[in-house]
Enzyme design. Structure first.
Site, short mmCIF file in Angstrom:
data_model
loop_
_atom_site.label_atom_id
_atom_site.label_comp_id
_atom_site.label_asym_id
_atom_site.label_seq_id
_atom_site.Cartn_x
_atom_site.Cartn_y
_atom_site.Cartn_z
N GLY A 46 69.18 -16.37 3.96
CA GLY A 46 68.38 -15.37 3.29
C GLY A 46 68.69 -15.15 1.83
CD GLU A 47 73.87 -16.29 -0.26
OE1 GLU A 47 73.83 -17.23 -1.08
OE2 GLU A 47 74.93 -15.91 0.29
NE ARG A 104 57.23 6.40 -0.44
CZ ARG A 104 56.74 5.81 0.64
NH1 ARG A 104 55.91 6.45 1.45
NH2 ARG A 104 57.06 4.56 0.93
CD GLN A 105 64.61 6.86 -0.31
OE1 GLN A 105 65.82 7.07 -0.24
NE2 GLN A 105 64.04 5.81 0.28
CE LYS A 202 51.77 16.99 1.20
NZ LYS A 202 51.55 15.56 0.97
CG ASP A 230 48.65 11.40 -3.17
OD1 ASP A 230 49.46 11.65 -4.06
OD2 ASP A 230 48.88 11.59 -1.96
N GLY A 237 48.21 9.14 6.87
CA GLY A 237 48.09 10.34 7.70
C GLY A 237 47.75 11.58 6.90
#
Length: 325
Positions: A46-47, A104-105, A202, A230, A237
């Protein structure tokens, strides 16, 4: 006279990873250049291995990689490409992230959590990036995480130019999916004729990702053309529930507009069946055939990226692209 004066001209090179070559080719067409030939492959474990097939010494390099799935693999590949360019003696490296992974973090909701968006910025700085370029960051504060210039591009002009042709601008309400994005909705409203604003109240459980409940709409929506805006749509959702709330509140129609179409399953089905007349996104992320649906419209982000890259290379003004937005 001491020293040597160079009479060489500036050189722009565009480098692309394997995540989204179609976008890189579209940007290269906008710039009327070819993408630097690159060898990239994975080892058995995977490298990732990368190498550029031509000299890039002294060039201004733009490394384009959109952080699509599998997101960690493509982030690592872009970091390796930045490192390879640094070691190949380029003059300046700009990491172009149409979609900024982990955006988002950007803050801690609870103790013992990482601020992953900050870590991303640190990784690119350590790898050797001199500046970042991204489109519609989840939070504007992310610009401050990188110790260097950050070109924060806006897809709003592309989206508003299209949406304006799909609604009655004398009867439009711009709707934010939550109270936190009212400022963006205000800018949208100004572009669409200065109509009223609304937002969907919400609730979100921080222990359950991709899960939010739309409760009610605050604002004037009955009998009006509603544009629900957005920055990204992931599982769909929140947006789907917001559309239903708006329709139940008497909206004439709802058009959803967002910059980044992550569209994780089951987003396509939710968006097709939620009652929205149309869902409009840009192609900052690849939209595969299985993610497309009848009501989806995808607009090209390549012209914006091409113009921004050119402005940076020419020491021009990126802000001028947005008329002061």
């Amino acid at each position: 006279m001491t020293g040597i004066t160079s009479h060489g001209e500036k050189r722009l090179v565009l480098v692309s990873g394997r995540a989204y070559p179609e976008l890189a080719r579209a940007v290269a067409e906008e710039l009327d250049i070819e993408i630097v030939s690159t060898t990239a492959y994975d080892f058995a474990n995977g490298e990732i291995y990368v190498r550029f097939s031509e000299s890039v010494r002294g060039a201004d390099a733009f490394v384009l990689q959109s952080h699509t799935s599998p997101i960690n693999e493509w982030i690592m590949e872009q970091l390796l490409m930045v490192d390879a360019l640094k070691r190949a003696s380029v003059k300046q490296i700009t990491a172009v992230l149409p979609f900024y992974g982990y955006a988002r973090q950007d803050k801690k909701h609870r103790g013992r959590e990482p601020i992953s968006a900050r870590l991303m910025a640190d990784l690119f700085k350590t790898a050797g990036a001199d500046r970042l370029m991204s489109v519609d960051l989840h939070a504007a504060q992310t610009q401050g995480f990188f110790d260097g210039p950050v070109d924060h591009l806006w897809a709003m002009p592309i989206l508003t130019d299209y949406v304006r042709t799909r609604v009655d601008t004398s009867n439009v309400t711009v709707v934010s999916p939550d109270a936190g994005r009212i400022r963006v909705a205000e800018q949208w409203a100004a572009k669409l004729g200065g109509g009223p604003l609304a937002f969907v109240h919400k609730t979100r459980d921080i222990n359950r990702p991709n899960n939010a409940v739309a409760n009610r709409v605050v604002g004037e929506v009955a009998g009006r053309d509603c544009v629900l805006v957005d920055d990204m749509i992931d599982t769909g959702g929140t947006i789907a529930e917001a559309v239903k709330v708006l329709m139940n509140a008497g909206a004439n129609l709802v058009i959803v507009a967002a910059t980044h179409g992550v569209l994780s399953d089951p987003a396509p089905q939710r968006l097709q069946e939620c009652g929205a007349r149309e869902v409009v996104i840009t192609d900052t992320l690849p939209i595969s055939a299985e993610k497309r649906f009848e009501k989806l419209t995808v607009l090209s982000i390549a012209p914006l990226l091409g113009r921004a890259i050119r402005e940076v290379f020419d020491d021009g003004s990126v802000t001028s692209l947005f008329d002061g937005v």
